[in-house]
Design a protein around this motif. Structure first.
Motif, short mmCIF file in Angstrom:
data_model
loop_
_atom_site.label_atom_id
_atom_site.label_comp_id
_atom_site.label_asym_id
_atom_site.label_seq_id
_atom_site.Cartn_x
_atom_site.Cartn_y
_atom_site.Cartn_z
N THR A 146 38.47 11.08 44.61
CA THR A 146 37.81 9.94 43.70
C THR A 146 37.43 9.56 42.64
N ASP A 147 38.29 10.59 42.21
CA ASP A 147 38.33 10.69 40.48
C ASP A 147 39.64 9.87 40.51
N CYS A 148 40.40 10.47 41.02
CA CYS A 148 41.92 9.90 40.37
C CYS A 148 42.59 9.27 41.32
N GLY A 149 42.47 8.60 41.94
CA GLY A 149 42.80 7.81 43.57
C GLY A 149 43.79 9.29 43.96
N THR A 150 44.51 10.43 43.68
CA THR A 150 45.56 10.22 44.01
C THR A 150 45.27 10.50 45.14
N ALA A 151 46.45 10.16 46.58
CA ALA A 151 46.41 10.24 47.68
C ALA A 151 47.18 11.48 48.51
N SER A 152 47.01 12.10 49.63
CA SER A 152 47.91 12.88 50.39
C SER A 152 47.00 12.83 51.75
N PRO A 153 48.53 13.38 52.71
CA PRO A 153 48.48 13.69 53.49
C PRO A 153 47.68 14.19 54.38
N ARG A 154 47.35 15.12 53.28
CA ARG A 154 46.21 16.53 54.05
C ARG A 154 45.66 16.85 52.44
N CYS B 33 44.51 15.40 39.57
CA CYS B 33 44.07 15.84 38.43
C CYS B 33 43.48 17.19 38.69
N GLY B 34 43.59 17.86 39.32
CA GLY B 34 42.96 19.55 39.09
C GLY B 34 41.46 19.54 39.41
N ALA B 35 40.98 18.09 39.43
CA ALA B 35 39.34 18.73 39.60
C ALA B 35 39.20 19.37 40.91
N PHE B 36 38.37 20.08 41.74
CA PHE B 36 37.89 20.70 42.77
C PHE B 36 37.01 19.60 43.92
N GLY B 37 37.09 19.62 44.73
CA GLY B 37 36.44 19.18 46.42
C GLY B 37 36.42 17.50 46.01
N THR B 38 36.79 16.49 45.31
CA THR B 38 37.36 15.01 45.15
C THR B 38 37.51 14.17 46.03
N LEU B 39 38.38 15.44 46.91
CA LEU B 39 39.75 14.90 48.12
C LEU B 39 39.06 14.48 49.03
N VAL B 40 38.75 12.58 50.06
CA VAL B 40 38.08 12.84 50.77
C VAL B 40 38.57 11.48 51.20
N GLU B 41 38.39 12.19 52.99
CA GLU B 41 39.53 11.20 53.86
C GLU B 41 38.88 9.64 54.27
N GLU B 42 40.05 9.14 54.11
CA GLU B 42 40.21 7.77 53.87
C GLU B 42 41.26 6.47 55.04
N VAL C 16 30.70 6.49 55.57
CA VAL C 16 29.61 6.47 55.48
C VAL C 16 30.29 5.12 54.22
N ARG C 17 31.49 5.59 53.80
CA ARG C 17 32.34 4.79 52.69
C ARG C 17 32.89 3.71 54.07
N GLU C 18 33.34 3.86 54.96
CA GLU C 18 34.45 3.47 56.05
C GLU C 18 32.84 2.38 56.44
N ALA C 19 32.42 3.11 57.17
CA ALA C 19 31.26 2.17 57.45
C ALA C 19 30.92 1.08 56.82
N THR C 20 31.02 1.40 55.40
CA THR C 20 30.27 0.41 55.08
C THR C 20 31.04 -0.81 54.44
N GLY D 55 24.81 9.61 48.67
CA GLY D 55 25.86 10.43 48.43
C GLY D 55 26.16 10.27 47.03
N PRO D 56 27.29 10.53 46.51
CA PRO D 56 27.98 9.84 44.78
C PRO D 56 27.83 8.44 44.64
N ARG D 57 26.49 7.55 45.35
CA ARG D 57 26.75 6.49 44.93
C ARG D 57 27.66 5.89 45.19
N VAL D 58 28.05 6.09 46.27
CA VAL D 58 29.93 5.27 46.78
C VAL D 58 29.55 4.13 47.05
N LEU D 59 28.33 3.54 47.87
CA LEU D 59 28.04 2.48 48.54
C LEU D 59 27.34 0.94 47.67
#
Ligand SMILES: Nc1ncnc2c1ncn2[C@@H]1O[C@H](COP(=O)(O)OP(=O)(O)OP(=O)(O)O)[C@@H](O)[C@H]1O
Ligand SMILES: [Mg+2]
Length: 457
Positions: free
Chosen positions: A11-19, A27-36, A186-190, A218-222
């Motif tokens: 959610t910070d830098c947009g890096t995508a990964s399959p897992r 970017c090395g941030a912790f806990g920022t990867l979300v499933e989409e 929630v992001r997918e649904a919205t 959550g973090p103002r995603v909507l």
């Protein structure tokens, strides 16, 4: 058929990964990867360039707003629901979101439009009990469903004019493995509901729960996705609720709706000034302020208590006022109005559970504190408005005329206001240049004609 794959995006830098990783590989941030979800449109036609159209040539069929039948809700929305818009209503549990929106749906249905309620939280029987209590919602369609795809397909097929989803946190997309209510779900649904509401012309209202820190879902995603964000506030234990817009693409964000919770649902309070804007004559520590919420002037009672403190850092407790603003007002009172508050606890409360953000309320807060500290009541039948500067000088408040009109309407005899406020006979304006003068003019033992404050009658 489009193939849908799941990926994890930072959610910070947009890096995508399959897992999923605890630490983002980008970017090395912790806990920022979300499933989409990523739709792999194998058969989609190739993109091509298009010619822009001058804005002046765009034909608009000025879509008529849909009245929700709840005048206060319409006011906050900026005059009713815009067709095909997406509105998010947030609020703490039990504040009355479902009640308000069911009344609104009932009125929409009675007006000959099609209204649909998708409930994921309550059963059909529970909703019908509430509908029976509120009355007038017999023709509202109801669907108890939590599966996102089913909800979207139903909306596309039924094309109601207004649809309420209660709540967005209960919807889940089968493709995503994360639990309902997670950021990814929630992001997918919205996102999907946004597309469906625009394509099918359904004005959709999402109910969102508020997290501990007050953000919606959550973090103002909507908040970026939707057209309008409404916050429903107020103490669950008090009867009054305040609805305000924190984002509105089709209207002012400063409008305020006031409701009272009754057995027959939420009833709008068209004249909140009458309700909140009075003090008991002779009561120490209470002042009436005239604040502006959007285009709406509002009289509010501000109460203060000043008590001796044994603490090294005395307490400054604010309910309904920004604590930093309160700290500043206390400091200015001490430095420029000769009110020693350094060894006293100061408590401030605004009536009715309303929260004031406008600096025009400063003077009323200061007067309430000064009254509590000196043990003298504020002038009877007086109200105050004006912003306090750090130098102890009062700054003119915006739209003074509207405020004075409101004061006049509710029988306020005297208004203490910054210098430069146009005098008028009723209410009488006591213009003060400094906070010291305003305090002197405002407390009952020093009637109007003190040096700095000239009574302009
Ligand atoms: N019979 C009643 N008379 C008066 N007030 C009632 C009655 N029944 C419910 N209420 C009020 O309605 C409130 C619950 O409203 P509602 O279910 O609309 O809230 P909500 O915001 O949807 O809550 P949640 O987030 O849990 O879904 C209660 O706090 C209560 O004050
Ligand atoms: Mg509810």
């Amino acid at each position: 058929m489009a193939r849908v794959t799941v990926q994890f995006t930072c959610t910070d830098c947009g890096t995508a990964s399959p897992r999923w990783f605890g630490k983002c590989p980008g970017c090395g941030a912790f806990g920022t990867l979300v499933e989409e979800l990523r739709g792999d449109d194998g058969g989609a036609p190739p993109a091509r360039a298009r010619t822009p159209v001058p804005l002046g040539e765009v034909s608009v069929d000025e879509a008529e707003r849909i009245s929700t039948g709840v005048a206060e809700l319409d006011r906050v929305l900026g005059g009713g629901l815009v067709p095909a818009s997406l509105v998010l209503v947030g609020g703490e549990p039990g504040v009355g979101k479902s009640t308000l929106l069911l009344s609104a749906l009932g009125a929409v249905a009675r007006g000959g439009r099609r209204a649909l309620l998708v409930t994921g939280e309550e059963s059909v029987a529970q909703v019908s009990l509430r509908a029976a209590r509120l009355g007038g919602a017999e023709t509202v369609g109801i669907l108890a469903e939590t599966e996102l795809e089913t909800v979207c397909l139903t909306l596309e097929q039924e094309r109601p004019d207004v649809c309420v989803i209660d709540s967005v946190q209960t919807l889940h997309a089968l493709e995503l493995s994360s639990a309902p209510g997670s950021v990814a779900q929630v992001r997918e649904a919205t996102g999907r509901l946004l597309r469906v509401s625009k394509e099918s012309g359904v004005a959709t209202i999402l109910v969102g729960h508020v997290t501990k820190d007050g953000a919606v879902a959550g973090p103002r995603v909507l908040e970026h996705l939707v057209d309008c964000v409404l916050q429903f506030e107020g103490d669950r234990y008090l009867a009054h609720r305040v609805l305000r817009a924190t984002k509105n693409r089709f209207g002012s964000t400063n409008e305020l709706g006031v409701f009272e919770m009754t057995g027959a649902g939420l009833v709008g309070v068209p004249e909140p000034s009458e309700l909140f804007g009075s003090t008991h004559p002779g009561e120490v520590g209470a002042a009436v302020g005239c604040v502006l919420e959007g285009t709406r002037p509002l009289l509010l009672e501000v109460q203060a208590l000043v008590a001796p403190s044994d603490l090294a850092m005395p307490r400054r407790v604010a309910t309904g006022v920004d604590p930093r603003r309160l700290a500043m007002i206390v400091a200015v009172l001490g430095r420029h109005a000769g009110l020693a508050l350094a060894t006293a606890d100061v408590f401030v409360n605004v009536a009715g559970g309303v929260r004031i953000e406008e600096p025009g309320a400063d003077l009323a807060v200061a007067l309430a504190i000064a009254s509590a500290a000196r043990g003298m009541p504020v002038l009877e039948g007086a109200a105050a408005f004006g912003e306090i500067g750090l130098t102890g000088r009062l700054r003119p408040a915006s739209q003074a005329d509207r405020r004075l009109d409101e004061c006049g309407k509710f029988g306020i005899a005297t208004v203490i206001a910054p210098e430069g406020t146009a005098p008028r006979p009723r209410p009488r304006v006591l213009a003060a240049e400094t906070l010291r003068a305003a305090v002197r003019a405002g407390l009952a033992e020093h009637p109007a004609a003190t040096g700095d404050a000239a009574a302009a009658a």
